[in-house]
Design an enzyme around this catalytic site. Sequence first.
Site: not given
Length: 546
Positions: A477, A185
Amino acid sequence: MEKRVQGVGVSAGSVRGPAAVVSPGKIAAPAAERSSDPVSEAARLDSAIEHVAAEIQERADRAEGSAAEVLAMAALMAKDPTLRAKARERVDGGVRVERAVWEAAEEFASALEASGGYFAERVTDVRDIRDRLIAQLTGVPMPGVPELTTPSILVADDLAPADTATLDADLVLGFVTREGGPTSHTAILARSLGIPAVVTCRELGEVDDGTCLVLDGASGEVTVGVDAAVGVTNRRARPKHLTYSGTLADGTPISLLANLGEPSGVPTAREVRAPGVGLLRTEFLFDGRTTAPGVDQQRHAYAEVLEAFPGGRVVVRTLDAGSDKPLAFVREDTSPNPALGVRGLRVSAEQPDLLDVQLQAIAEAQQRSDAEVWVMAPMVSTPSEAEWFAEKARSCGIRSIGVMIEVPAAALHAERILQHVDFASIGTNDLAQYTFAADRMSGGLAELNDPWQPALLELIAVVGDAGRRTGKPVGVCGEAAADPLLAPVLVGLGATSLSMTPRALPAVGETLSHVTAADCCQRAKRALVAGDPQAARAAVAQSLTE
């Protein structure tokens, strides 16, 4: 004396500056004390969990894009039922809650470490939650990133996602960690914030505060002890502003656009000089309400975004509800697996009034704006669904109508779908999870959701080919588009536009400015023939040195 060490580059950019060492923290293992009141200790455990989860969720609510997603996952981890159960089991056995949290977290972390790979990269997340819980229980300050007064390069064993998400990109030149990994992360957040970063730099050794470093976030090389007289340099691959002209080096037009979750993201997009918006999520208008917003409220919100991009393109995605996005006024999907149930456009088909009001509001905002308004539907699976949506949108006066390609069926029949609409935009996150039957929120399946998966790239190529044959634009995207190494591959696969978190735009623009369409096609071919994501990355990276 200079020393060069190698890590894994996860966020591109070259920076030089003084080291700011992040202490490993002052949360020590609590004493193994017994409790005479397990009931009270259990109440303290529940209270601490709720407080820490709420604090992290509050940060998530203020963040955008990848930072918001990572922090939301951290908030969920704080309330993880397994972690809570392990701690509660010890509390019920007479262990004081502080020690119970420590032991439960360490048991959890040890199991993750033993599993290796992606699981091992979650250990930092678990221990960060552990430390936050103990800090809350004991009333001590939470250890974290030191307050910086001058631009510096952070040096740490690892950085917690909750700390990384709030780094000041003006003062943090970059960071290097001894642990972590490319799918951690922390790495994802570094890319979204535009901060050069190197992880897994295990040969770094001890570094003193103020030691001058040179960090290359692309190659992963870190040089320790360089001449401090040169001073700070900040040659980030992600400068503050997008200087990309809109074309590749050979003049091929490729649009770069920002992704926005709500109007509050407009200032950041404008700050980096994004020319438009490739994905405006509209759920912000519907979340937390007991009834759907009316035409006037929606029109005002859309107009606020359109006004910021006069003459630019703004792609509005209609409501994507259902699955992990429940709303009080949307009929609950009682199917065993909501991700495969009524979500996206399927909700609009069941409750068409929601879509009718939204399309009317967008059309009215379009009429009063100089922006180029495109509208697309989420979760389209078949050509007939695309045709149904297009007819509704056209009847409202929408000029440019498209669909999201997020399921394999839509990718395989992209050419048929494009016969009914004006453009398509590939949502790589959902397309990956549906292609590999792997929940993208499941840490253990993260490798299957890697955007470099060759099978996923093949599906993107199918859509790109459909766009070429029909003469209609195809966009990408999401997180995939924000990777400067992957961006030319996506263009080579047929993407005519890329949209991403605003902070990632300058780096991707810099990359595309120096490649031709032929270069992109060559890199795409290398990635497609690779056996796995790691090999695909390596093959494309190798092409840069040839």
